[in-house]
Design a protein around this motif. Structure first.
Motif, mmCIF file in Angstrom:
data_model
loop_
_atom_site.group_PDB
_atom_site.id
_atom_site.type_symbol
_atom_site.label_atom_id
_atom_site.label_comp_id
_atom_site.label_asym_id
_atom_site.label_seq_id
_atom_site.Cartn_x
_atom_site.Cartn_y
_atom_site.Cartn_z
ATOM 1 N N ASP A 48 0.820 -1.203 0.000
ATOM 2 C CA ASP A 48 0.000 0.000 0.000
ATOM 3 C C ASP A 48 0.861 1.262 0.000
ATOM 4 O OD1 ASP A 48 -2.850 0.524 -0.067
ATOM 5 O OD2 ASP A 48 -2.467 1.716 1.735
ATOM 6 N N ALA B 256 2.202 1.714 -3.471
ATOM 7 C CA ALA B 256 1.130 2.106 -4.380
ATOM 8 C C ALA B 256 0.810 3.584 -4.212
ATOM 9 C CB ALA B 256 -0.116 1.257 -4.142
ATOM 10 N N ALA B 257 0.974 4.094 -2.993
ATOM 11 C CA ALA B 257 0.724 5.513 -2.746
ATOM 12 C C ALA B 257 1.858 6.360 -3.319
ATOM 13 C CB ALA B 257 0.583 5.768 -1.255
ATOM 14 N N PRO C 17 4.147 6.117 -8.904
ATOM 15 C CA PRO C 17 3.295 5.925 -10.084
ATOM 16 C C PRO C 17 3.741 4.708 -10.885
ATOM 17 C CG PRO C 17 4.168 8.168 -9.986
ATOM 18 C CD PRO C 17 4.856 7.404 -8.918
ATOM 19 N N ASP D 75 -4.993 9.022 -11.409
ATOM 20 C CA ASP D 75 -3.679 8.751 -10.832
ATOM 21 C C ASP D 75 -3.468 9.541 -9.535
ATOM 22 O OD1 ASP D 75 -1.473 7.014 -11.559
ATOM 23 O OD2 ASP D 75 -0.260 8.835 -11.419
ATOM 24 N N ALA E 25 -5.444 7.832 -6.842
ATOM 25 C CA ALA E 25 -4.837 6.544 -6.489
ATOM 26 C C ALA E 25 -3.629 6.772 -5.592
ATOM 27 C CB ALA E 25 -4.432 5.790 -7.746
ATOM 28 N N ALA E 26 -2.931 7.899 -5.790
ATOM 29 C CA ALA E 26 -1.774 8.205 -4.941
ATOM 30 C C ALA E 26 -2.229 8.658 -3.558
ATOM 31 C CB ALA E 26 -0.920 9.287 -5.599
ATOM 32 N N LYS E 27 -3.255 9.495 -3.536
ATOM 33 C CA LYS E 27 -3.615 10.139 -2.267
ATOM 34 C C LYS E 27 -4.497 9.305 -1.364
ATOM 35 C CE LYS E 27 -3.388 14.958 -3.776
ATOM 36 N NZ LYS E 27 -4.252 15.519 -4.818
ATOM 37 N N SER E 28 -5.397 8.520 -1.959
ATOM 38 C CA SER E 28 -6.427 7.920 -1.111
ATOM 39 C C SER E 28 -6.382 6.395 -1.080
ATOM 40 C CB SER E 28 -7.797 8.366 -1.612
ATOM 41 O OG SER E 28 -8.805 7.599 -0.995
ATOM 42 N N ARG F 187 -7.925 3.615 -3.786
ATOM 43 C CA ARG F 187 -7.140 2.470 -4.287
ATOM 44 C C ARG F 187 -7.877 1.166 -4.056
ATOM 45 N NH1 ARG F 187 -2.643 5.119 -2.274
ATOM 46 N NH2 ARG F 187 -2.569 3.964 -0.313
ATOM 47 N N PHE G 139 -8.978 -1.667 -6.800
ATOM 48 C CA PHE G 139 -8.533 -3.066 -6.734
ATOM 49 C C PHE G 139 -9.719 -4.006 -6.570
ATOM 50 C CE2 PHE G 139 -4.320 -1.305 -5.161
ATOM 51 C CZ PHE G 139 -3.709 -1.508 -6.380
#
Lengths: 224, 224
Positions: free
Chosen positions: A113, A116-117, A120, B113, B116-119, B123, B127
């Motif tokens: 996780d 993934a955060a 990219p 994107d 997906a990075a922040k939360s 994510r 998934f």
DNA sequence: TGCTTTTGGTGACATGGTCACCAAACTGTC
DNA sequence: GACAGTTTGGTGACCATGTCACCAAAAGCA
């Protein structure tokens, strides 16, 4: 810290150094003997596996006890289904078995996780892995629905043959591999033998005429 | 800014306020008429679609021109295959068609994107959507390989029937829906009619005896 | 050696897919 | 309404495949 395994994975080789370090520090290399069940429904999987060596066979168990082969995870690929397994869907019934001794990188949920955060590139790697499996399943379905059994068997034999052109597998194994009955495999192999493409002995098929098999596969516009 | 649509998606309702705002600001609501091709191989898809209303049919096109139904995306679900489409795999040949007029939230790649990075919750939503599709495909394969055609058709009729117990569909449509030939559908429906479970008219099947169909489905230990 | 298990072979039959046609129901045009 | 074209559904013949019931040969083992 040895980060060399990272470059075995195409999508990861572009990772920046800080992420590489975090990935290696936050994961560990594991080995499992052939025959081990790598994941199964109901079993909590807390690691994403990246295969360094060996193969994992993913198969569907039906209510009636029969099994269908779904796909095979090779070295250099990731076993994303373990993440699906983490999510524990009710009606899902596929399991994964180490076909050979397997060496893999186990990435625990937390590391997964975090990366993934932060990265990219790591995200893209994961999404690509998912998409790859989905498209694999698409071609499998296409194959099952539209392709003749003899073509599918020919194709699979070519795939499974080792350097000596020998496939070590029983008829029953080939049956589950293609989601069909042993009898069908027996009959089809007899026909291949009659045409001089193969020789059979117990638990073994020797490809003596690859050209014939290849011609059959090609002329059917074959998928894998 | 109206964030109300977010709660239509189970996995997103737990999103914190700042992410909700970013999601709404960075996406837009689109409508497409029935029959539109939502995505296709080769076509660059730069949006992830979350369906608010309507259904999208995802199907596999074979070389020989025939089509197999893969799955249907309903309101409240996301069409993750568009993200796979973004990655543009060589041999992949599924496309998506709006079956009805469709209203959807289009999330462009950049927003996707960022979120997906922040939360972590976003994510997990993604998934989960991928895993859901994969397990759907597993049950589809199981169904194709092990289930009898009459049971699959009975099951599908029950699914497709509207409130009046009528299915508006031609035999040919039901054929692609189940990956079989029209003739097989015709024969099977005749048999159902003989048993008094249905009545037929052109382009329409009326379920006059759901119990019979349900019994058949149940006794086969049916999947969807 | 004899017993058991695994593997493979075979015939009979049921299901399902393919092909070739035809017929009935709709559509549009005049 | 008459006509032609299109869509939809029906049917028989045939082939491919799955299923069932056995049997036989080979390998493993006491």
């Amino acid at each position: 810290m040895n980060t060399s395994w990272i470059d075995k994975f195409k999508g990861l080789s572009r990772l920046p150094d800080d992420i590489r370090t975090a990935l290696v520090a936050g994961s560990q290399i594991v080995t499992v003997p052939a025959g081990t069940q790598v994941f199964a429904p109901g079993q909590t999987a807390d690691n994403l596996l990246l295969l360094l060596d060996g193969t994992v066979r993913v198969q569907q168990k039906s209510d009636t006890g029969r099994e269908v082969f779904l796909y095979r995870v090779h070295a250099g690929e990731s076993c994303v289904l373990t993440t699906a397994c983490m999510l524990a869907f009710e009606d899902y019934s596929a399991d994964g078995i180490a076909e050979t001794d397997v060496t893999a990188v186990a990435i625990p949920r937390k590391t997964f996780d975090d990366l993934a955060a932060k990265s990219p590139i790591f995200r893209e790697f994961i999404f690509t892995a998912y998409s790859r499996r989905i498209t694999d399943l698409f071609t499998l379905i296409d194959d099952i629905v539209f392709q003749r059994m003899d073509v599918r068997l020919a194709s699979r034999l070519l795939e499974l043959a080792n350097a000596d052109n020998v496939v070590r597998a029983t008829h029953a194994f080939l049956g589950t591999e293609l989601g069909t009955a042993r009898e069908v495999i027996s009959r089809t192999l007899s026909e291949f033998q009659r045409r001089g493409w193969i020789e059979q002995s117990r638990g073994e098929v020797r490809l003596t005429g690859r050209e014939g098999l290849e011609r059959m596969v090609k002329s059917a516009g074959a998928e894998v």
